[in-house]
Design a protein around this motif. Structure first.
Motif, mmCIF file in Angstrom:
data_model
loop_
_atom_site.group_PDB
_atom_site.id
_atom_site.type_symbol
_atom_site.label_atom_id
_atom_site.label_comp_id
_atom_site.label_asym_id
_atom_site.label_seq_id
_atom_site.Cartn_x
_atom_site.Cartn_y
_atom_site.Cartn_z
ATOM 1 N N ARG A 282 0.913 3.980 -2.936
ATOM 2 C CA ARG A 282 0.560 5.359 -2.576
ATOM 3 C C ARG A 282 1.646 6.315 -3.091
ATOM 4 O O ARG A 282 1.357 7.368 -3.656
ATOM 5 N N GLU B 151 -4.116 9.900 -6.562
ATOM 6 C CA GLU B 151 -4.234 9.669 -5.123
ATOM 7 C C GLU B 151 -4.860 8.304 -4.880
ATOM 8 O O GLU B 151 -5.892 7.975 -5.464
ATOM 9 N N LEU B 152 -4.219 7.518 -4.029
ATOM 10 C CA LEU B 152 -4.767 6.222 -3.645
ATOM 11 C C LEU B 152 -5.770 6.466 -2.530
ATOM 12 O O LEU B 152 -5.407 6.843 -1.429
ATOM 13 N N GLU C 191 0.833 -1.206 0.000
ATOM 14 C CA GLU C 191 0.000 0.000 0.000
ATOM 15 C C GLU C 191 0.868 1.256 0.000
ATOM 16 O O GLU C 191 0.617 2.196 -0.753
#
Length: 132
Positions: free
Chosen positions: A39, A48-49, A35
């Motif tokens: 990101r 944008e995650l 993650e």
């Protein structure tokens, strides 16, 4: 809603990236690292995650991105950077499940999402006044 110099946009996509051979090396620690990597990769594209989760053999991402971002390049960046960095960090664990140079499957799912349902957009367009 976001604004650019000559554009107003709301673009979101739901991505599903699957591991090669559907093998399952993902554990919570690896998913947390994945993650963070994804990101960071978003920043290179002005994206944008918004959400991230995963199971043992695939990950789900909700990405907000600008119109100038090419989705296939964004996905390629996610796959390339994460494969390299995750193998560096967790190689002993990952090589039990995956072998060779393969990490991600070459395919992915990308679905547009957000905004009004298609039926509402279709009705809106149909109801516009057309010049006679």
């Amino acid at each position: 809603m976001c604004r650019g110099r000559s554009v107003v946009y709301i673009l979101h996509t739901h991505l599903v990236l699957t591991l090669k051979y559907r093998r399952g090396p993902f554990i919570d620690e690896i998913l947390q690292c994945c993650e963070e990597i994804m990101r960071d990769a978003c920043g290179d594209f002005g994206a944008e995650l918004r959400e991230f989760t995963g199971e043992s053999d695939h990950v789900h991402l909700l990405v907000h991105y600008p119109p100038k971002a090419v989705l296939s390049r964004l996905v390629g960046s996610f796959k390339g950077v994460s494969a390299r960095l995750l193998r560096q960090e967790f190689n002993d664990h990952i090589r039990i499940y995956l072998w060779g140079e393969h990490f991600w499957s070459p395919s992915c799912f990308a679905g547009s999402c957000g905004g009004a349902p298609l039926a509402v957009v279709k009705e809106y367009i149909e109801n516009q006044k057309r010049p006679a």
